[in-house]
Design an enzyme around this catalytic site. Structure first.
Site, PDB file in Angstrom:
ATOM      1  N   SER A   3       1.169  -1.257   0.238  1.00 29.52           N
ATOM      2  CA  SER A   3       0.048   0.511   0.153  1.00 29.52           C
ATOM      3  C   SER A   3       0.988   0.945  -0.089  1.00 29.52           C
ATOM      4  CB  SER A   3      -0.935  -0.218   1.348  1.00 29.52           C
ATOM      5  OG  SER A   3      -0.393   0.326   2.062  1.00 29.52           O
ATOM      6  N   ASP A   4       0.396   2.355  -0.334  1.00 32.76           N
ATOM      7  CA  ASP A   4       1.343   3.905   0.089  1.00 32.76           C
ATOM      8  C   ASP A   4       1.492   3.718   1.536  1.00 32.76           C
ATOM      9  OD1 ASP A   4       3.283   5.901  -0.485  1.00 32.76           O
ATOM     10  OD2 ASP A   4       1.243   6.949  -1.906  1.00 32.76           O
ATOM     11  N   TRP A   5       2.152   4.754   1.902  1.00 32.65           N
ATOM     12  CA  TRP A   5       1.855   5.082   2.933  1.00 32.65           C
ATOM     13  C   TRP A   5       0.557   5.906   3.694  1.00 32.65           C
ATOM     14  CZ3 TRP A   5       7.445   6.452   5.784  1.00 32.65           C
ATOM     15  CH2 TRP A   5       6.684   7.003   7.152  1.00 32.65           C
TER      16      TRP A   5
END
Ligand code: BGC
Length: 664
Positions: A294-296
């Site tokens: 996932s992104d941050w």
């Protein structure tokens, strides 16, 4: 015992010993630790041995190493859970990193190595030009080489995985992240993305100095409404398939190890909860075998996007959509166990995600060679090849936009040269946005570059003139004074590096008023002006372009940009860069890109207050010499699906200087 008996006894004893040794080794070395077993066999074996909580930790990523004071290493390592799947490693110390890895190998129940990631975007310590600039070079080999060098510097600092390349096709320069990709064209993003992947990953991921790449941000993030970062994206199927997906598909075909899901909401279904893009397209149609991170915080953000009522539901949606590893927000760690107990997620599904993560760890060779070399900084960074590639790529990235009356290269008669502007002595912004572990102290400033290159033949006069922004015009006076005694004015303006990159959106792409005013004042001196711009995006040059004699877009050129621009100004290097993104007349002309679909009434419907055409179009870039193109010779006038044809053209340099020309 006679001689014969004693030797029989010896043979018997050896036999027993051998049998014991074999069964001992079979008992002691599990298949997943056997270097010679096939990766898939090793994964299956390990999955059978892992508990559910251990699997969930493999799917979890934390950050680590911000405080890398060597005196604290031991204490810090003690605090860490050795079962963690991945760390974003912010220290540069290979020693510290190896201590953490040792803990994972020796103190976790099954000895699973940690995957250390970091954002190596355009270099690790040696900083190359930003990706948008790299694309202006049109030089795939050189870009591949920069990624190879960045991978080596990163590997030697303990990093095995970079969150790069970004292949979001970006057509709104207000969006700060245009700097991180390869511009407005799908094909250009595809080929440069592949070059970067090949450079990072090398021939074999398990080789020394290679790191896993990560294609991001999957998918559509660059369409954030109005260029506002993190905002909604309205992505039609047409745009998705025609424009946004091709660079990702090319990267998957090039065997990219990982893919990062975006923050954006794709037409009502966020990218980090999107089964269609993550599973149906990426994993099923394209058969991507690596994992998705996932992104941050993008799983947690599903609650902000109102598609999950709480973190548990966010975790469920992200997991079922196809995200295998959760970056930093601990949603998986805190919820997956419960979701399995509630039978909303099966162990089979968990195994599939963990299998993908383990596959990359095995492919990287982390189980067999978990540690990196421990060399000094001097041995790791800024090596000869890094310096020469950084200089070369910086020079090839710069784009000559105007050169009235061949004012450039600088003439011998220019005995007094004024160097004006906030970029002249800068060593921070020249590195560019997201400059890894780059250090201003390593950077060669423009002032140093020019002093070296032309300082012996001409007298250089310096005045800062003004800052990047604000309204303090007190420096104008000195700038005008030195301008008056100079033969030519070299004015270096542009953007701070923080105005680009993540959360770096701008409502206007014009330079701040104070910088424009400085040009207007200098123009009054009547001296020829060469404007050099450093920016992470196309700029609005509507009010400036006819006030100056030359413009060079040097982008954010990295550690050795100061030398490259000096050599271009002096004529030692002939500029060859061409724009990978359109420069609009004004911010209001956005969106504008070269392959816009035709209008129903092409001659009408344009803005009445500006010209129809952009100021500088995609592919534009001048040289100090002239080229003549022959007619195109095409190998066949018909083409079948999957067939290739070649087009040939003869290019003649009809000017007086050597040069490089990319035929687009
Ligand atoms: C960015 C990613 C980056 C990640 C890890 C996020 O905020 O959007 O591009 O790779 O952080 O630093």
């Amino acid at each position: 015992m006679n001689q014969k008996n004693s030797s029989n006894f010896f043979v018997f004893f050896c036999f027993i010993f051998l049998v014991n040794a074999i069964s001992f080794s079979q008992k002691k070395i599990p298949v997943y630790k056997d270097k010679n077993a096939a990766i898939e066999t090793r994964i299956n074996d390990l999955l059978k041995l892992m508990r559910l909580d251990e699997k969930i930790l493999q799917m979890t990523q934390w950050t680590y190493g911000k405080n890398d004071n060597p005196n604290n290493f031991e204490e810090k390592v003690k605090e860490l859970n050795p079962q963690i799947g991945s760390l974003i490693y912010r220290s540069t110390s290979p020693i510290y990193r190896n201590q953490i890895q040792k803990k994972a190998m020796e103190e976790s129940r099954l000895g699973i190595p940690i995957l250390f990631g970091f954002d190596v975007i355009h270099g690790y310590r040696t900083i190359f030009p930003i990706p948008l600039a790299q694309a202006s070079s049109w030089n795939l080999d050189l870009v591949k080489k920069t990624s190879e060098i960045a991978a080596k510097e990163a590997w030697l600092s303990g990093v095995n995985w970079t969150f790069s390349p970004m292949v979001d096709v970006a057509r709104d320069p207000r969006w700060g992240r245009v700097s991180e990709g390869y511009g407005e064209d799908s094909y250009v993003n595809s080929v440069f993305g592949v070059a970067a992947i090949q450079g990072y990953q090398g021939k074999n991921l398990s080789d020394k100095y290679t790191i896993a790449a990560c294609l991001k941000h999957y998918v559509g993030y660059s369409l954030s409404e109005g260029g506002r970062d993190y905002h909604y994206t309205d992505v039609s199927r047409q745009t998705l398939w025609e424009t946004l997906l091709p660079p990702f598909e090319a990267g998957v075909k090039a065997n990219v190890a990982t893919v990062m899901s975006g923050f954006n909401d794709i037409s009502g279904v966020p990218a980090s909860a999107n089964h269609y893009t993550l599973t149906e397209i990426l994993k099923e149609k394209w058969q991507h075998k690596g994992f998705v991170v996932s992104d941050w915080g993008s799983i947690k953000n599903l609650t902000n996007q109102r598609v999950a009522k709480d973190l548990k539901q966010a975790g469920l949606k992200a997991f079922l959509a196809g995200i295998d590893m959760d970056m930093v927000d601990d949603v998986y760690k805190n919820n997956l166990l419960k979701l399995v107990e509630e039978k909303k997620i099966t162990i089979f599904q968990i195994n599939n995600a963990v299998r993908r993560i383990l596959r990359i760890k095995f492919r990287l060779g982390l189980f067999d060679k978990p540690y990196v070399d421990e060399l000094s900084e001097k041995e790791r960074y800024l090596q000869e090849d890094a310096i020469s590639v950084a200089k070369e790529l910086a020079a090839e990235s710069m784009v000559l936009l105007i050169n009235e009356n061949d004012i450039l290269p600088l003439k011998k008669e220019f005995k007094n040269i004024a160097l004006i502007g906030p970029m002249v002595k800068d060593s921070i912004h020249i590195l560019g946005s997201w400059a890894g572990k780059g250090k201003p102290n390593d950077a060669k400033t423009i002032f140093e570059g020019l002093t070296n290159e032309i300082g012996a033949k001409s007298t250089l006069h310096y005045a800062k003139g003004c800052d990047f922004d604000g309204d303090d015009t007190s420096g104008f006076k000195k700038a005008i004074t030195i301008a008056k005694k100079s033969d030519v004015l070299l004015v270096f303006l542009g953007e701070k590096s923080s105005w680009s990159g993540e959360n770096g959106s701008r409502s206007t792409i014009a330079l701040p008023k104070i910088q424009e005013d400085l040009i207007f004042e200098l123009k009054k001196t009547g001296k020829p002006i060469v404007l050099v711009l450093s920016s992470g995006r196309p700029l609005e040059l509507y009010r400036l372009h006819n006030k100056v004699d030359a413009i060079i877009e040097m982008w954010q050129p990295g550690t050795f940009g100061g030398i490259a621009i000096a050599e271009i100004l002096s004529g030692k290097i002939n500029p060859s860069g061409k724009l990978p993104i359109t420069f609009p007349q004004t911010t209001g002309q956005i969106p504008i890109y070269y392959n816009m679909r035709p209008s129903a009434v092409p001659k009408m419907g344009h803005y009445q207050d500006i010209p129809i055409e952009p100021l500088y179009q995609f592919g534009f870039g001048l040289s100090y010499t002239d080229y003549q193109y022959s007619e195109i010779n095409i190998s066949s006038s018909k083409i079948k699906k999957e067939q290739t044809i070649t087009a040939e053209i003869e290019v003649t340099n009809t000017g007086n200087l050597n040069g490089k020309e990319t035929v687009l």
